[in-house]
Design a protein around this motif. Structure first.
Motif, PDB file in Angstrom:
ATOM      1  N   GLY A  73       0.819  -1.197   0.000  1.00  8.50           N
ATOM      2  CA  GLY A  73       0.000   0.000   0.000  1.00  8.50           C
ATOM      3  C   GLY A  73       0.859   1.256   0.000  1.00  8.50           C
ATOM      4  O   GLY A  73       1.984   1.255   0.490  1.00  8.50           O
ATOM      5  N   ILE A  74       0.303   2.320  -0.532  1.00  4.08           N
ATOM      6  CA  ILE A  74       1.052   3.572  -0.623  1.00  4.08           C
ATOM      7  C   ILE A  74       1.404   4.096   0.765  1.00  4.08           C
ATOM      8  O   ILE A  74       2.488   4.637   0.972  1.00  4.08           O
ATOM      9  CB  ILE A  74       0.297   4.632  -1.467  1.00  4.08           C
ATOM     10  CG1 ILE A  74       1.187   5.843  -1.759  1.00  4.08           C
ATOM     11  CG2 ILE A  74      -0.959   5.080  -0.766  1.00  4.08           C
ATOM     12  CD1 ILE A  74       2.238   5.564  -2.766  1.00  4.08           C
ATOM     13  N   GLY A  75       0.512   3.888   1.732  1.00  4.34           N
ATOM     14  CA  GLY A  75       0.802   4.315   3.104  1.00  4.34           C
ATOM     15  C   GLY A  75       1.996   3.587   3.681  1.00  4.34           C
ATOM     16  O   GLY A  75       2.836   4.191   4.368  1.00  4.34           O
ATOM     17  N   ASP A  76       2.091   2.285   3.414  1.00  2.14           N
ATOM     18  CA  ASP A  76       3.232   1.499   3.881  1.00  2.14           C
ATOM     19  C   ASP A  76       4.515   1.962   3.218  1.00  2.14           C
ATOM     20  O   ASP A  76       5.563   2.053   3.860  1.00  2.14           O
ATOM     21  CB  ASP A  76       3.019   0.008   3.605  1.00  2.14           C
ATOM     22  CG  ASP A  76       1.914  -0.600   4.436  1.00  2.14           C
ATOM     23  OD1 ASP A  76       1.648  -0.079   5.542  1.00  2.14           O
ATOM     24  OD2 ASP A  76       1.309  -1.583   3.981  1.00  2.14           O
ATOM     25  N   LYS A  77       4.449   2.244   1.919  1.00  4.94           N
ATOM     26  CA  LYS A  77       5.634   2.711   1.198  1.00  4.94           C
ATOM     27  C   LYS A  77       6.141   4.022   1.798  1.00  4.94           C
ATOM     28  O   LYS A  77       7.341   4.186   2.017  1.00  4.94           O
ATOM     29  CB  LYS A  77       5.317   2.931  -0.276  1.00  4.94           C
ATOM     30  CG  LYS A  77       5.192   1.669  -1.078  1.00  4.94           C
ATOM     31  CD  LYS A  77       4.933   1.996  -2.544  1.00  4.94           C
ATOM     32  CE  LYS A  77       4.759   0.735  -3.357  1.00  4.94           C
ATOM     33  NZ  LYS A  77       4.492   1.018  -4.762  1.00  4.94           N
ATOM     34  N   ILE A  78       5.214   4.932   2.058  1.00  2.00           N
ATOM     35  CA  ILE A  78       5.592   6.240   2.614  1.00  2.00           C
ATOM     36  C   ILE A  78       6.178   6.070   4.009  1.00  2.00           C
ATOM     37  O   ILE A  78       7.216   6.659   4.334  1.00  2.00           O
ATOM     38  CB  ILE A  78       4.380   7.192   2.625  1.00  2.00           C
ATOM     39  CG1 ILE A  78       3.995   7.551   1.193  1.00  2.00           C
ATOM     40  CG2 ILE A  78       4.672   8.449   3.444  1.00  2.00           C
ATOM     41  CD1 ILE A  78       2.673   8.278   1.066  1.00  2.00           C
ATOM     42  N   SER A  79       5.537   5.260   4.821  1.00  2.00           N
ATOM     43  CA  SER A  79       6.007   5.034   6.185  1.00  2.00           C
ATOM     44  C   SER A  79       7.393   4.406   6.203  1.00  2.00           C
ATOM     45  O   SER A  79       8.275   4.836   6.961  1.00  2.00           O
ATOM     46  CB  SER A  79       5.010   4.140   6.924  1.00  2.00           C
ATOM     47  OG  SER A  79       5.482   3.805   8.197  1.00  2.00           O
ATOM     48  N   ASN A  80       7.597   3.389   5.381  1.00  2.00           N
ATOM     49  CA  ASN A  80       8.892   2.716   5.334  1.00  2.00           C
ATOM     50  C   ASN A  80       9.980   3.644   4.809  1.00  2.00           C
ATOM     51  O   ASN A  80      11.107   3.640   5.314  1.00  2.00           O
ATOM     52  CB  ASN A  80       8.816   1.450   4.478  1.00  2.00           C
ATOM     53  CG  ASN A  80       7.953   0.382   5.102  1.00  2.00           C
ATOM     54  OD1 ASN A  80       7.717   0.374   6.306  1.00  2.00           O
ATOM     55  ND2 ASN A  80       7.460  -0.521   4.289  1.00  2.00           N
ATOM     56  N   LYS A  81       9.662   4.439   3.801  1.00  2.00           N
ATOM     57  CA  LYS A  81      10.641   5.372   3.243  1.00  2.00           C
ATOM     58  C   LYS A  81      10.981   6.447   4.272  1.00  2.00           C
ATOM     59  O   LYS A  81      12.151   6.831   4.418  1.00  2.00           O
ATOM     60  CB  LYS A  81      10.114   6.005   1.956  1.00  2.00           C
ATOM     61  CG  LYS A  81      11.175   6.712   1.168  1.00  2.00           C
ATOM     62  CD  LYS A  81      12.254   5.728   0.728  1.00  2.00           C
ATOM     63  CE  LYS A  81      13.197   6.327  -0.269  1.00  2.00           C
ATOM     64  NZ  LYS A  81      14.277   5.426  -0.629  1.00  2.00           N
ATOM     65  N   ALA A  82       9.976   6.925   5.008  1.00  2.00           N
ATOM     66  CA  ALA A  82      10.223   7.935   6.039  1.00  2.00           C
ATOM     67  C   ALA A  82      11.129   7.369   7.131  1.00  2.00           C
ATOM     68  O   ALA A  82      12.043   8.057   7.604  1.00  2.00           O
ATOM     69  CB  ALA A  82       8.901   8.397   6.646  1.00  2.00           C
ATOM     70  N   GLU A  83      10.899   6.112   7.508  1.00  2.00           N
ATOM     71  CA  GLU A  83      11.744   5.481   8.513  1.00  2.00           C
ATOM     72  C   GLU A  83      13.186   5.344   7.997  1.00  2.00           C
ATOM     73  O   GLU A  83      14.147   5.590   8.731  1.00  2.00           O
ATOM     74  CB  GLU A  83      11.192   4.109   8.885  1.00  2.00           C
ATOM     75  CG  GLU A  83      11.951   3.429   9.999  1.00  2.00           C
ATOM     76  CD  GLU A  83      11.333   2.111  10.438  1.00  2.00           C
ATOM     77  OE1 GLU A  83      11.959   1.459  11.281  1.00  2.00           O
ATOM     78  OE2 GLU A  83      10.244   1.743   9.944  1.00  2.00           O
ATOM     79  N   GLU A  84      13.313   4.982   6.738  1.00  2.00           N
ATOM     80  CA  GLU A  84      14.641   4.853   6.136  1.00  2.00           C
ATOM     81  C   GLU A  84      15.364   6.204   6.130  1.00  2.00           C
ATOM     82  O   GLU A  84      16.541   6.303   6.491  1.00  2.00           O
ATOM     83  CB  GLU A  84      14.528   4.315   4.715  1.00  2.00           C
ATOM     84  CG  GLU A  84      15.851   4.156   4.011  1.00  2.00           C
ATOM     85  CD  GLU A  84      15.706   3.723   2.561  1.00  2.00           C
ATOM     86  OE1 GLU A  84      16.726   3.759   1.861  1.00  2.00           O
ATOM     87  OE2 GLU A  84      14.594   3.368   2.118  1.00  2.00           O
ATOM     88  N   LEU A  85      14.656   7.256   5.714  1.00  2.00           N
ATOM     89  CA  LEU A  85      15.268   8.586   5.649  1.00  2.00           C
ATOM     90  C   LEU A  85      15.629   9.110   7.041  1.00  2.00           C
ATOM     91  O   LEU A  85      16.665   9.757   7.218  1.00  2.00           O
ATOM     92  CB  LEU A  85      14.340   9.558   4.925  1.00  2.00           C
ATOM     93  CG  LEU A  85      14.144   9.271   3.434  1.00  2.00           C
ATOM     94  CD1 LEU A  85      13.102  10.209   2.846  1.00  2.00           C
ATOM     95  CD2 LEU A  85      15.452   9.372   2.681  1.00  2.00           C
ATOM     96  N   ALA A  86      14.778   8.838   8.021  1.00  2.00           N
ATOM     97  CA  ALA A  86      15.077   9.243   9.394  1.00  2.00           C
ATOM     98  C   ALA A  86      16.336   8.522   9.881  1.00  2.00           C
ATOM     99  O   ALA A  86      17.177   9.116  10.574  1.00  2.00           O
ATOM    100  CB  ALA A  86      13.898   8.942  10.312  1.00  2.00           C
TER     101      ALA A  86
END
Length: 63
Positions: free
Chosen positions: A2-15
């Motif tokens: 899901g797009i929400g999961d993609k955004i969440s995972n990418k945000a965690e990676e960037l953090a």
């Protein structure tokens, strides 16, 4: 995935990358290690989501 999961995972990676960079810049090994761990967790989640997507695609093709 899901797009929400993609955004969440990418945000965690960037953090995690930011934490690692700050830790490296300030010579804070603990913060740098936390950043690396956050990135690893995000990558693991992304791999799990991709595996779910692949399984769904196979299931859809067999139906």
């Amino acid at each position: 995935m899901g797009i929400g999961d993609k955004i969440s995972n990418k945000a965690e990676e960037l953090a995690g990358k930011a934490k690692e960079a700050v830790g490296g810049a300030t010579d804070n090994e603990r913060l740098e290690a936390e950043g690396q761990a956050d990135q690893a967790a995000a990558h693991t989640k992304q791999a799990g989501e991709k595996a779910k997507d692949a399984a769904k695609d196979v299931r859809d093709r067999l139906s």
